[in-house]
Each structure stands twice: as structure tokens, then as C-alpha cells.
Design a protein around this motif. Sequence first.
Motif, mmCIF file in Angstrom:
data_model
loop_
_atom_site.group_PDB
_atom_site.id
_atom_site.type_symbol
_atom_site.label_atom_id
_atom_site.label_comp_id
_atom_site.label_asym_id
_atom_site.label_seq_id
_atom_site.Cartn_x
_atom_site.Cartn_y
_atom_site.Cartn_z
ATOM 1 N N ASN A 53 0.800 -1.222 0.000
ATOM 2 C CA ASN A 53 0.000 0.000 0.000
ATOM 3 C C ASN A 53 0.833 1.272 0.000
ATOM 4 O O ASN A 53 0.328 2.340 -0.338
ATOM 5 N N ASN A 54 2.087 1.164 0.403
ATOM 6 C CA ASN A 54 2.851 2.387 0.630
ATOM 7 C C ASN A 54 4.091 2.556 -0.220
ATOM 8 O O ASN A 54 4.591 3.673 -0.358
ATOM 9 N N ILE A 55 4.598 1.471 -0.749
ATOM 10 C CA ILE A 55 5.795 1.590 -1.591
ATOM 11 C C ILE A 55 5.361 1.346 -3.033
ATOM 12 O O ILE A 55 4.667 0.381 -3.341
ATOM 13 N N HIS A 56 5.799 2.228 -3.882
ATOM 14 C CA HIS A 56 5.409 2.126 -5.290
ATOM 15 C C HIS A 56 6.392 1.215 -6.011
ATOM 16 O O HIS A 56 7.601 1.460 -6.005
ATOM 17 N N PHE A 57 5.877 0.147 -6.601
ATOM 18 C CA PHE A 57 6.737 -0.797 -7.310
ATOM 19 C C PHE A 57 7.098 -0.228 -8.667
ATOM 20 O O PHE A 57 6.225 0.064 -9.475
ATOM 21 N N SER A 58 8.360 -0.056 -8.922
ATOM 22 C CA SER A 58 8.784 0.574 -10.157
ATOM 23 C C SER A 58 10.030 -0.129 -10.686
ATOM 24 O O SER A 58 11.151 0.200 -10.297
ATOM 25 N N PRO A 59 9.835 -1.142 -11.545
ATOM 26 C CA PRO A 59 10.982 -1.883 -12.070
ATOM 27 C C PRO A 59 11.987 -0.920 -12.672
ATOM 28 O O PRO A 59 11.607 0.025 -13.366
ATOM 29 N N GLY A 60 13.236 -1.129 -12.356
ATOM 30 C CA GLY A 60 14.279 -0.274 -12.932
ATOM 31 C C GLY A 60 14.539 0.988 -12.142
ATOM 32 O O GLY A 60 15.405 1.779 -12.504
ATOM 33 N N SER A 61 13.791 1.184 -11.039
ATOM 34 C CA SER A 61 13.954 2.440 -10.305
ATOM 35 C C SER A 61 15.273 2.516 -9.549
ATOM 36 O O SER A 61 15.749 3.588 -9.239
ATOM 37 N N SER A 62 15.858 1.373 -9.215
ATOM 38 C CA SER A 62 17.166 1.443 -8.549
ATOM 39 C C SER A 62 18.126 0.467 -9.199
ATOM 40 O O SER A 62 17.868 -0.720 -9.273
ATOM 41 N N ASP A 63 19.237 1.004 -9.664
ATOM 42 C CA ASP A 63 20.218 0.163 -10.322
ATOM 43 C C ASP A 63 21.101 -0.515 -9.302
ATOM 44 O O ASP A 63 21.302 -1.718 -9.340
ATOM 45 N N THR A 64 21.632 0.274 -8.402
ATOM 46 C CA THR A 64 22.460 -0.276 -7.347
ATOM 47 C C THR A 64 21.580 -0.406 -6.115
ATOM 48 O O THR A 64 20.632 0.366 -5.941
ATOM 49 N N PRO A 65 21.869 -1.361 -5.270
ATOM 50 C CA PRO A 65 21.023 -1.556 -4.096
ATOM 51 C C PRO A 65 20.975 -0.304 -3.232
ATOM 52 O O PRO A 65 21.985 0.384 -3.069
ATOM 53 N N VAL A 66 19.821 -0.012 -2.714
ATOM 54 C CA VAL A 66 19.695 1.046 -1.716
ATOM 55 C C VAL A 66 19.113 0.393 -0.466
ATOM 56 O O VAL A 66 18.618 -0.718 -0.514
ATOM 57 N N SER A 67 19.173 1.090 0.637
ATOM 58 C CA SER A 67 18.844 0.428 1.888
ATOM 59 C C SER A 67 17.394 0.665 2.291
ATOM 60 O O SER A 67 16.698 1.528 1.731
ATOM 61 N N ALA A 68 16.965 -0.072 3.282
ATOM 62 C CA ALA A 68 15.591 0.031 3.768
ATOM 63 C C ALA A 68 15.256 1.456 4.189
ATOM 64 O O ALA A 68 14.166 1.962 3.897
ATOM 65 N N VAL A 69 16.189 2.127 4.853
ATOM 66 C CA VAL A 69 15.944 3.508 5.261
ATOM 67 C C VAL A 69 15.708 4.388 4.037
ATOM 68 O O VAL A 69 14.778 5.217 4.007
ATOM 69 N N GLU A 70 16.511 4.179 3.015
ATOM 70 C CA GLU A 70 16.374 4.987 1.802
ATOM 71 C C GLU A 70 15.066 4.687 1.071
ATOM 72 O O GLU A 70 14.399 5.595 0.562
ATOM 73 N N ILE A 71 14.700 3.411 1.026
ATOM 74 C CA ILE A 71 13.442 3.032 0.370
ATOM 75 C C ILE A 71 12.256 3.619 1.120
ATOM 76 O O ILE A 71 11.297 4.125 0.525
ATOM 77 N N ASN A 72 12.350 3.556 2.422
ATOM 78 C CA ASN A 72 11.246 4.088 3.223
ATOM 79 C C ASN A 72 11.091 5.591 2.991
ATOM 80 O O ASN A 72 9.989 6.135 3.093
ATOM 81 N N SER A 73 12.182 6.205 2.665
ATOM 82 C CA SER A 73 12.132 7.642 2.403
ATOM 83 C C SER A 73 11.617 7.929 0.991
ATOM 84 O O SER A 73 10.760 8.790 0.793
ATOM 85 N N SER A 74 12.102 7.157 0.005
ATOM 86 C CA SER A 74 11.712 7.443 -1.391
ATOM 87 C C SER A 74 10.351 6.854 -1.750
ATOM 88 O O SER A 74 9.710 7.286 -2.694
ATOM 89 N N GLN A 75 9.930 5.826 -1.019
ATOM 90 C CA GLN A 75 8.631 5.169 -1.241
ATOM 91 C C GLN A 75 8.500 4.551 -2.629
ATOM 92 O O GLN A 75 7.391 4.295 -3.105
ATOM 93 N N VAL A 76 9.610 4.277 -3.245
ATOM 94 C CA VAL A 76 9.551 3.636 -4.556
ATOM 95 C C VAL A 76 10.705 2.626 -4.642
ATOM 96 O O VAL A 76 11.781 2.856 -4.086
ATOM 97 N N GLY A 77 10.457 1.505 -5.316
ATOM 98 C CA GLY A 77 11.533 0.539 -5.369
ATOM 99 C C GLY A 77 11.265 -0.642 -6.267
ATOM 100 O O GLY A 77 10.196 -0.761 -6.868
#
Lengths: 262, 262, 262, 262
Positions: free
Chosen positions: A141-165
Motif C-alpha cells: 500500500n505504501n511503496i510504489h513498485f517501479s521496475p528499474g527504479s534502482s540500479d544499485t542496491p539502496v537500503s531500507a531507510v532509503e526506500i522508506n524515504s523514497s517510497q519507490v523501489g
Amino acid sequence: MWLRTSCDLAFDITVPAPFVLMLRPRSGAQQWIEREEYRIVPSVSVFEFTDNYGNLCQRLTAPPGEFSVHTSAEVRTADFVDQGFGAPFVEIQNLPDAVLSYLLPSRYCESDRFCQMATEITAGQQLGYDQVVAIVTWLRNNIHFSPGSSDTPVSAVEINSSQVGVCRDFAHLGIALCRSLSIPARMVVGYLYGLEPIDLHAWFEAYVGGRWYTFDATQAELKGGYVAVGYGRDAADVAVYNQFGPVVNPTAQSVSVERIRD
Amino acid sequence: MWLRTSCDLAFDITVPAPFVLMLRPRSGAQQWIEREEYRIVPSVSVFEFTDNYGNLCQRLTAPPGEFSVHTSAEVRTADFVDQGFGAPFVEIQNLPDAVLSYLLPSRYCESDRFCQMATEITAGQQLGYDQVVAIVTWLRNNIHFSPGSSDTPVSAVEINSSQVGVCRDFAHLGIALCRSLSIPARMVVGYLYGLEPIDLHAWFEAYVGGRWYTFDATQAELKGGYVAVGYGRDAADVAVYNQFGPVVNPTAQSVSVERIRD
Amino acid sequence: MWLRTSCDLAFDITVPAPFVLMLRPRSGAQQWIEREEYRIVPSVSVFEFTDNYGNLCQRLTAPPGEFSVHTSAEVRTADFVDQGFGAPFVEIQNLPDAVLSYLLPSRYCESDRFCQMATEITAGQQLGYDQVVAIVTWLRNNIHFSPGSSDTPVSAVEINSSQVGVCRDFAHLGIALCRSLSIPARMVVGYLYGLEPIDLHAWFEAYVGGRWYTFDATQAELKGGYVAVGYGRDAADVAVYNQFGPVVNPTAQSVSVERIRD
Amino acid sequence: MWLRTSCDLAFDITVPAPFVLMLRPRSGAQQWIEREEYRIVPSVSVFEFTDNYGNLCQRLTAPPGEFSVHTSAEVRTADFVDQGFGAPFVEIQNLPDAVLSYLLPSRYCESDRFCQMATEITAGQQLGYDQVVAIVTWLRNNIHFSPGSSDTPVSAVEINSSQVGVCRDFAHLGIALCRSLSIPARMVVGYLYGLEPIDLHAWFEAYVGGRWYTFDATQAELKGGYVAVGYGRDAADVAVYNQFGPVVNPTAQSVSVERIRD
């Protein structure tokens, strides 16, 4: 069901490049590898070892020039993923020794930063499996699934902030939330039949009710057809390949998963 | 060279029979498994684990009726086996921790009973590789190779008494003699290209000069074409299959090794 | 030199609290534990296991009330820490399997974010030991050592931003910089004779020239007197204690290190 | 109960003698080591490692001259040994992976030779714990306990033939009989409070009802006061010391076990 999976990688190497690959799925409780192919072109010396998580890893040095890796497997895997609604939280003192390390924060899962948030997300849930379901629902419900949005791994804190992954990011945040509630959680990388667009996939497992259960916040419904290739604390442990020295990006990468029989 | 190996087993099961199989060769420094097939008919749940020696083992319970196991592999293996004449004995204090257990007596290698004999056989030899060569020469001159002479494993003491044996027996006595001289030695089970009559094969490795070397007292000349399937202290650790409960003998067993390319 | 080390912890427990302690130093190449004491009051069931890094860990559930842990040891440790100026970088393909995981980023050592910075810091240095020395020098010149500045662990990225830290932080940033250069690095927690103010200490090791070397950016001069208690990828792996459930802070913690003979 | 155990060994060394010692008891589910001392005179470099069975092993080279090892420990151990009458046989397919190797024959436990005998001894017993009790009873009735009757280990087959043995021999025959019935069994070496004459002791454990149970055919009644020092398949794995090279016999060996508090 029986699946044929394949993953091909190609690189254009300029200076000899050390690689550690993790592309040989293991037979286990959940899957049986009946046929397997692992070709490396050109043919080089390869050393295989088992890492701390039980994964088979292949070490080699790619020589200059075109370098490619072709892997495929025919695998029997479950038609349905086990679900365990109501499966209880396992008290820390009753966890197997080998499971304890999956409680700790890791590179991409800073579980030490998510206690309050996880408590809020799972408020009112029965401790255990149902908490993880609440986490998965929250992710959907809260994170937007977006294939290709991150090339290199980002962390849970960063994902929680960007809300996309991507799938990996959903897994990282799910794992971090579970661990912050003292629920052991680990990352799985592999294949999923029917995934669109087809690619390597990542999901996570949580240890409740005395066993590991599969969770995948990228899928509306938890179906069968998973083939695990690697397990670890997070993406740092289960890269399909780690390449050392000056970065070499793949010139081609292709993945396929087809159903070959029931 | 590239080899295609296969091993098929068939059983006629009357009561559910637990098995532990060891038929999946691992890629490693000496060999690369490029293609592999492992079929079990009828299809049953199989759990795979890694044992103390690094072998992949498959656990299953065979149901009543015809039960068969079909394995094959395409393997790149060395054209020539490394030899190390003059490679020195490794002082105990310099052995890697993981090698120490290969100094101890084991079920079929009662090394504690062979000190004097091993000393006599290797008299005058430089400590290390050349001692093992003397042991192999002694085995070739004193033990009569007789395929089919022992159905169930017998021990080094028994072989030394009967002076007749199969490949496994040569390995056991060779291992016992090495260990009695404080040279670590281990058993290998697998395939050998060109073996006559074709069958599964057993040989041994000794640790001298800082690495494991291959020895095979059943062969007049040490050629290439070895494919290792399992390692252990002796045949007790590396049975191709262990079956528990009332004994079930195979109704058929066939092995093949063919050269598919250079 | 011979040291007597001690670490005492006390807690005021309200609800049963699961703990995993890591307070039993192991004998090894660098140190020998001649006497050891490990008292837990009140006496409870303790299960000890060995983790993935070889550390002995103690699992227990602390009951409500006063709870304390008293540990001490008499240890022979080196008078001088080995230094290896000029010890070369080990090519990835030549690293032991078990060392590879120390190349990966981890919770508090985001080595994937430090490539350029590490390259700049070590510009002109011979690859290997001398690069690590340059990193240590840089840490000493650029990070302000401030005991007590961080209560909970913060990561290398955060330390690099704040430029202030405790011993653990120096180690984290040093490790992240090493790994970004493909030099394996790991964290060590333990005791240091002469440390002021006395406390538990953290430092790091880097793998160059075929072995682990000790580095400690908090000390102007690398002297002897180190006693290792735990090893890991970073502080997430080597907490002296991990406590699960509602947070229980120690009511008292005392550490001592005294020299008892040469 | 709380026990103080000690084991002192002395040797007169003529040429540098490599040793692997196994004299450091580990804390675990059954026992807690609160204080421990391990002195080696003269002081030499010692490397400690963990073997395949989880034992802490100490490697060193004893220099020429008097050489002695002094170990002692204060240990909390159970007042009563758990007994499990009626605990069921565990089907092979349900055994943990790590337990499987304790089904195999080993150097001193030729379980492959005892099927019929074990079946006769346990006829009419419920499968599992009660079978092991029948084996222990049979051992007590048929093997003559004679301290000092065997200096070097002899095997289960030899003990069954001579009908006389020491504690180690009782354990070996008990283990061989259990394994021949597909009951995992392992050897334990350590201390027993109240043993007469006092010495190091050996007993065995069998895996039934989902856990290891203690058995000791040398004792009329199974009391508490056991302190385990080493575990293994048989005496080949759990020698208190293994010495390599020309044999060096101890010039003195003394063992004590006293009760220090409840």
C-alpha cells in the motif's frame, strides 16, 4: 510444477576481472534440481565453494575479451507456497542457533532504525506470521513498485524515504521491519514463474512457527513457482555476481522461466 | 578432457526405505561440472545437505515398488594428474586445521596398527610424496587386484592379511599406511575414464608439499580422467548410497564414462 | 605480556529478557587464555554456541530482578603487534574462501560508497599494507576522537559526515575504506592494555600479504596488549551483548585491564 | 551440582613433539563452565581450533625437556541425568542432518558387524530408548569391567570377543550395537563425580525421542555429575591428546573431581 530457468550474462572484459558468481541453485526441501547446465565461455578455471549461508559460489577470473556465463536448470518446485496464518512468534530463546544471525541489522536492512514504525504497522496483530502479513500489506500500500527504479542496491531507510523501489527494495524493507520485531528474516534471490517483466527476482522469508515462510510484497497473491538461487542477510550476501576491480557492466543479461510440465 | 559420466541404480522396494545418496559431483579446483542430470523415479521429496567433508548428500525415502536413480554429468577434468616427486612431508604443526582429522584411524583404515610395516615399506625414501609412491608400489607388488573379490567393505588389516582386493581395498590399505607415517590421507570415490571393467572407482589422496595429491594403486600408470564424487576418511564416509532398515540390494547398477571432447 | 582483563555488567530486569552474550575470549594464534571466569548471577541455564565468525556466544534469558555478568581472564598476548610495511595486496582470486565475505559491505561499513574517497586517500601508496596505513593516518588526521560521542553504533557514512567518533566508529570507517579497495577488513572487539579511559575497545584487521594485520586508528602508536573477544564484519556481528525485547540498559558496566606479569 | 575437575599430564620430551590436546570443556546445554584454568609449562605457542564435532582442540609442539599440562574447571552440571523410558526411535528421514554421521561405522565401532546380535539383545523392546537400555543391561551382564585391561583402544568386535574391558570399551560396544539398529550413537569423554578409581571417563549418548540421552554401562545406576570434555564418533575422534611422531608416554597423569557446592 516443473520449470526451466535460465540466466545468461555477457561482459566485455578489458583487464582480467575476478568474479564470484552465485548462479547454481541447490536442491533442498523446497525444490529439486533435476537438470542443470553451467557454461562459461571461454573456458577458465573455476573454484566452487560453499559460503556461510549454504550457497554454492563460483570463483574465477575473466580474461580480456568477450566473456559469457550461461546457466539453466530444470527444477521441480511447489505449486503453492505454504502459508501459515496464525503461526506464532518464536521466542528468542527457542530459535535455532543458526537462525539468530538473521535478527541482526545488515547492510541494506537497518532494522535498528525501524522499531517504532514496525510496531505501528503491526498493531493489533497476533505475534508471528500475521505480523509479517501486515508488513507485506503495508509495503504493497505504501511503496510504489517501479521496475528499474534502482540500479544499485539502496537500503531500507532509503526506500522508506523514497517510497519507490524494485523487488529487492521491497524485500529489504520487509526484512528490516521483521527484524525490528525480533522476527528473523532473510533475503532470497532467484526466479519466479510468471513474473512480468521477466527478470531475476528477490523476495524474503521470515522465521515464525518454527520454520521459514516465503513472503513477496511485489505480488498481489502468493502463488507457487519460486526457484531459489541464493540466501543471505540481504543483497550484499546474495549478489548473483560480485565483480572486483574496475567495474565491468554486463553487455547483455537475459533471464527466462518457462513451465515445462506439471 | 571432457567426460560424460553416468551412474544408474535400480531397486525393488518392499517397505519404505530411507536412503542417503552421494551421487552429485561438485565443481572444484580439479573439475568443473558443466551439465548434470539427477532423476529419481518415481518422483519423491528429496532433501539435500552438505556433510562434514563438503559432499552434497541427498536424503529421501524410497516408496514400495520399482525405484530408480539416474545421474549423469558432463565434466571437464585434468588430462594429467599432478605428480609431486620430492614434495616434502608437512610437519604436523604446519598442517591446516581441516586436514588434521585425516591423520586419525577410521573404520576401514586402522592406521594405528601399521606403523612398523609402513616404516619398513618406505625405508630410505625422502619424507613426503616419495614415501607415498613407495607405498603405492608396494601395494601393486603385494596385493592381488581382483574385481569382485569383496562385496562389503573390509578393512586395511583384513586386506593386508588376505592380500587380495578391489579398488576400495587398495585405497584403504594405502590410506592406513600413509596415516601411520603422519601423512594425512583420504578416500575419493568417483569415476575414471578408461577403467576396465567400467564401474565406480575408488582411489586416495595424500597431503604432502602443502596440497592433496592423487594416488591410485590399481593403475600401472597415473593418467588423467578422474571425476571425484565424494571425499571422506574411508568408505564408511563415502558410500554412493547408504540405505537404512532391512537391506535392499540393487536390482541393477550401471556406470559409464565416455570422452565427449578434448 | 600477561594481562588480567575483566568485564562486569549489571541490569535491572523487569520482564524476562533474552540475551546473547559474547564475552568469552578464545585462545588462538595471537593469545592464550590461561584462566577464565564467567559468572552469571542469578544462576540460569546458558547455552553456548559458535557463530559464523568462530566466536563463542552465550544464550540465556535473564529473569526479573537484578541480573549481573562477571567475566575475567588471564591472557598471554603479544608484547608487540606485528606490522607489515610493504606487505602486498592479495589478488581476489588468491584470497582464501573464508576471507571473501570480508570484502562485502555490511551494516555499518557501506564500502560501496567509498571507492573514490579511498582511492584519493591512498594515492601513491604501494598496494596492500601501506594503503591501510594511509587510511589509518587519514582517520587520525580527519576524524575527531571523542569518547562517548556515539551511544548507539552509527555507520561509516555517518561518521565520515560528522567527523567525530569513538573507537568503534574509527574501525567502521577504516573497514569501509579498505573494502572499497578490495582489501578484506574485519572488526575486532576486546581489550587494550593502557587504554584511557579504560573501557571495552574496538579496532580492525586487514588482510594483506597473506594474513590478518591489526590496525587501530585511535592509538598514536601501535603497541601490544590487545585481547580479542569477538570478530565480525562490523559492530552488528560483535556486540558484547545483544538483548531482545523491550530495551534494558545496563545499570552498571565496568571494565579493567591490568598487567600481571611479563 | 558444582564440581571442580582437574587433569594434569606430564611428559619427558626428547625431540620436539607435536600435540593436539582436547582438554577444554565447553559450556553447553548440559553444563556451564564458570571457571577454568589451562596452564602449559613451559609456555609455548598454542593454536586453538574447533573440530568437526564442535570440540575445542589445542595444537602445540612440546619442546625437549619436561613438559606438563595443567587443566582445571569449576562446572555446574546436572544433579540427575535425564532418562527417557519409552522415548521413540526416530525414523531416519526425520533425523537432523548433523546427526546422520553418527549412524555410520567408525574405527572402534564396527556397527556393520552387529546387526543380528543387536536384534537379539533388544528383542521384544519398544523401538528407541528401551532398546538402548537393553543394550546397556546386556553389556553389564556380559562384559567384565576391568580397569586397566586395555591400554590402547580396541574395537567393539575385539571387546565382544574378549568380554572384558574398560569404560571406553563399554562405550564402543554400546555405540556399535545402537548404530546397527539405526540408532545414532556417539562417544563422550570427560569426568564423572564419584568414579572409582578416579580417572578420565568415557560413556556414550544415543539419539532417541528427538534428543541425545546419556548412557553409561559401567555404572549400576545412572546418577548425575558428568562433565563432558569431548564428543565424537569413537575414541579415535576424542583422544584427550594425540601426539605425533615417536611415541611419548606420559610420565604422570592425574585426574580429580570434587564437589564444591550444590
